[in-house]
Write a protein that holds these residues in place. Sequence first.
Motif, PDB file in Angstrom:
ATOM      1  N   ASP A 157       0.806  -1.222   0.000  1.00 48.41           N
ATOM      2  CA  ASP A 157       0.000   0.000   0.000  1.00 48.41           C
ATOM      3  C   ASP A 157       0.841   1.276   0.000  1.00 48.41           C
ATOM      4  N   GLY A 158       2.141   1.135  -0.223  1.00 51.00           N
ATOM      5  CA  GLY A 158       2.998   2.313  -0.406  1.00 51.00           C
ATOM      6  C   GLY A 158       3.014   2.700  -1.874  1.00 51.00           C
ATOM      7  N   THR A 159       3.882   3.609  -2.235  1.00 54.61           N
ATOM      8  CA  THR A 159       4.019   4.025  -3.626  1.00 54.61           C
ATOM      9  C   THR A 159       5.500   4.160  -3.973  1.00 54.61           C
ATOM     10  N   CYS A 160       5.776   4.187  -5.250  1.00 55.02           N
ATOM     11  CA  CYS A 160       7.139   4.445  -5.716  1.00 55.02           C
ATOM     12  C   CYS A 160       7.065   5.287  -6.981  1.00 55.02           C
ATOM     13  N   ALA A 161       8.141   5.993  -7.257  1.00 48.20           N
ATOM     14  CA  ALA A 161       8.217   6.810  -8.464  1.00 48.20           C
ATOM     15  C   ALA A 161       8.512   5.906  -9.651  1.00 48.20           C
ATOM     16  N   HIS A 162       7.893   6.175 -10.776  1.00 42.46           N
ATOM     17  CA  HIS A 162       8.157   5.409 -11.983  1.00 42.46           C
ATOM     18  C   HIS A 162       9.575   5.737 -12.453  1.00 42.46           C
ATOM     19  N   PRO A 163      10.358   4.740 -12.840  1.00 34.49           N
ATOM     20  CA  PRO A 163      11.758   5.004 -13.174  1.00 34.49           C
ATOM     21  C   PRO A 163      11.999   5.789 -14.461  1.00 34.49           C
ATOM     22  N   THR A 164      11.032   5.810 -15.379  1.00 31.26           N
ATOM     23  CA  THR A 164      11.268   6.518 -16.642  1.00 31.26           C
ATOM     24  C   THR A 164      10.203   7.548 -16.998  1.00 31.26           C
ATOM     25  N   ILE A 165       9.093   7.557 -16.275  1.00 22.43           N
ATOM     26  CA  ILE A 165       8.028   8.528 -16.569  1.00 22.43           C
ATOM     27  C   ILE A 165       7.951   9.522 -15.415  1.00 22.43           C
ATOM     28  N   PRO A 166       8.434  10.750 -15.636  1.00 23.61           N
ATOM     29  CA  PRO A 166       8.428  11.750 -14.559  1.00 23.61           C
ATOM     30  C   PRO A 166       7.016  11.993 -14.026  1.00 23.61           C
TER      31      PRO A 166
ATOM     32  N   LEU B  91       1.279  -2.953  -4.356  1.00 25.15           N
ATOM     33  CA  LEU B  91       0.079  -3.700  -3.981  1.00 25.15           C
ATOM     34  C   LEU B  91       0.410  -5.154  -3.674  1.00 25.15           C
ATOM     35  N   PRO B  92      -0.266  -5.728  -2.693  1.00 25.00           N
ATOM     36  CA  PRO B  92      -0.054  -7.151  -2.411  1.00 25.00           C
ATOM     37  C   PRO B  92      -0.729  -8.004  -3.486  1.00 25.00           C
ATOM     38  N   ALA B  93      -0.129  -9.157  -3.762  1.00 21.87           N
ATOM     39  CA  ALA B  93      -0.705 -10.073  -4.735  1.00 21.87           C
ATOM     40  C   ALA B  93      -0.345 -11.500  -4.339  1.00 21.87           C
ATOM     41  N   ASN B  94      -1.307 -12.388  -4.395  1.00 22.29           N
ATOM     42  CA  ASN B  94      -1.083 -13.777  -3.988  1.00 22.29           C
ATOM     43  C   ASN B  94      -0.093 -14.521  -4.883  1.00 22.29           C
ATOM     44  N   HIS B  95       0.036 -14.093  -6.149  1.00 24.04           N
ATOM     45  CA  HIS B  95       0.926 -14.813  -7.065  1.00 24.04           C
ATOM     46  C   HIS B  95       2.390 -14.400  -6.915  1.00 24.04           C
ATOM     47  N   VAL B  96       2.678 -13.411  -6.076  1.00 25.54           N
ATOM     48  CA  VAL B  96       4.045 -12.950  -5.857  1.00 25.54           C
ATOM     49  C   VAL B  96       4.550 -13.546  -4.552  1.00 25.54           C
ATOM     50  N   THR B  97       5.644 -14.296  -4.639  1.00 27.60           N
ATOM     51  CA  THR B  97       6.194 -14.940  -3.443  1.00 27.60           C
ATOM     52  C   THR B  97       7.682 -14.639  -3.322  1.00 27.60           C
ATOM     53  N   MET B  98       8.251 -15.006  -2.200  1.00 30.38           N
ATOM     54  CA  MET B  98       9.677 -14.812  -1.966  1.00 30.38           C
ATOM     55  C   MET B  98      10.487 -16.008  -2.488  1.00 30.38           C
ATOM     56  N   ALA B  99       9.827 -16.991  -3.088  1.00 34.26           N
ATOM     57  CA  ALA B  99      10.530 -18.180  -3.568  1.00 34.26           C
ATOM     58  C   ALA B  99      11.597 -17.828  -4.603  1.00 34.26           C
ATOM     59  N   LYS B 100      11.335 -16.813  -5.420  1.00 38.44           N
ATOM     60  CA  LYS B 100      12.306 -16.350  -6.411  1.00 38.44           C
ATOM     61  C   LYS B 100      12.415 -14.836  -6.265  1.00 38.44           C
ATOM     62  N   GLY B 101      13.563 -14.352  -5.863  1.00 33.35           N
ATOM     63  CA  GLY B 101      13.774 -12.917  -5.775  1.00 33.35           C
ATOM     64  C   GLY B 101      13.264 -12.325  -4.480  1.00 33.35           C
TER      65      GLY B 101
ATOM     66  N   HIS C 203      -8.900  -5.626  -9.092  1.00 34.74           N
ATOM     67  CA  HIS C 203      -9.263  -5.549  -7.677  1.00 34.74           C
ATOM     68  C   HIS C 203      -9.011  -4.150  -7.108  1.00 34.74           C
ATOM     69  N   HIS C 204      -7.967  -3.487  -7.593  1.00 31.76           N
ATOM     70  CA  HIS C 204      -7.601  -2.155  -7.088  1.00 31.76           C
ATOM     71  C   HIS C 204      -8.021  -1.029  -8.031  1.00 31.76           C
ATOM     72  N   GLN C 205      -8.885  -1.334  -8.990  1.00 30.44           N
ATOM     73  CA  GLN C 205      -9.408  -0.361  -9.953  1.00 30.44           C
ATOM     74  C   GLN C 205      -8.302   0.401 -10.691  1.00 30.44           C
ATOM     75  N   LEU C 206      -7.247  -0.301 -11.090  1.00 33.49           N
ATOM     76  CA  LEU C 206      -6.181   0.313 -11.880  1.00 33.49           C
ATOM     77  C   LEU C 206      -6.532   0.225 -13.357  1.00 33.49           C
ATOM     78  N   PRO C 207      -6.068   1.174 -14.161  1.00 35.32           N
ATOM     79  CA  PRO C 207      -6.349   1.097 -15.599  1.00 35.32           C
ATOM     80  C   PRO C 207      -5.586  -0.067 -16.237  1.00 35.32           C
ATOM     81  N   THR C 208      -6.175  -0.617 -17.283  1.00 34.84           N
ATOM     82  CA  THR C 208      -5.523  -1.684 -18.034  1.00 34.84           C
ATOM     83  C   THR C 208      -5.013  -1.074 -19.327  1.00 34.84           C
ATOM     84  N   GLU C 209      -3.867  -0.450 -19.236  1.00 36.97           N
ATOM     85  CA  GLU C 209      -3.295   0.268 -20.365  1.00 36.97           C
ATOM     86  C   GLU C 209      -2.297  -0.636 -21.085  1.00 36.97           C
ATOM     87  N   CYS C 210      -2.547  -0.882 -22.369  1.00 37.48           N
ATOM     88  CA  CYS C 210      -1.663  -1.735 -23.157  1.00 37.48           C
ATOM     89  C   CYS C 210      -0.755  -0.859 -23.998  1.00 37.48           C
ATOM     90  N   LEU C 211       0.534  -0.961 -23.757  1.00 34.12           N
ATOM     91  CA  LEU C 211       1.514  -0.128 -24.450  1.00 34.12           C
ATOM     92  C   LEU C 211       2.154  -0.847 -25.636  1.00 34.12           C
TER      93      LEU C 211
END
Length: 176
Positions: A6-15, A22-32, A52-60
């Motif tokens: 629930d924190g935020t971070c700055a995008h590395p290439t988009i000012p 966001l937490p996600a069940n498919h992300v584990t500490m097993a790798k990385g 689930h978090h109402q984020l846009p689904t933007e396809c680049l």
Amino acid sequence: GVDLADGTCAHPTIPDRVSPLLPANHVTMAKGTGLVHTAPAHGMEDYSVASHHQLPTECLVDESGYFTEAAGPELKNKNVLEEGNEAVIQMLQAAGSLLKEEKYVHSYPYDWRTKKPMIIRASKQWFVNTANVKATAQEVLKKVKIIPASAVNRMLEMLDRRTFWCISRQRCWGVP
């Protein structure tokens, strides 16, 4: 990961672009680290988290595997798996955001005919009201003669679990 949820971070290439952590069940500490980027338009797990978090689904990425205008002028019209990848690395270096670079063999799905990697991407669809389609489909299914008859209940249960419906699957039958 729990301390960063629930924190935020700055995008590395988009000012000025802030990305949620966001937490996600498919992300584990097993790798990385247990933390990964989310690309809602490029995978079912990421799409589910974004929905689930109402984020846009933007396809680049377009249908041919090239970055679109929305990806920015530095990436536009570059092939994602070729010069686009190198351009992203250069952008991260220029922003002082690249910590480490190394070769990695990604587990992309491969096309069975061309043996080339495929990119999973969202496309515009005609989605319909789930409740209306579900009710209509269940009523119509009850009128269909299905052999064996025991399959009807499995079909009705599957229809009941369906969370969204798309009118067109946008593919030719027989093509993976």
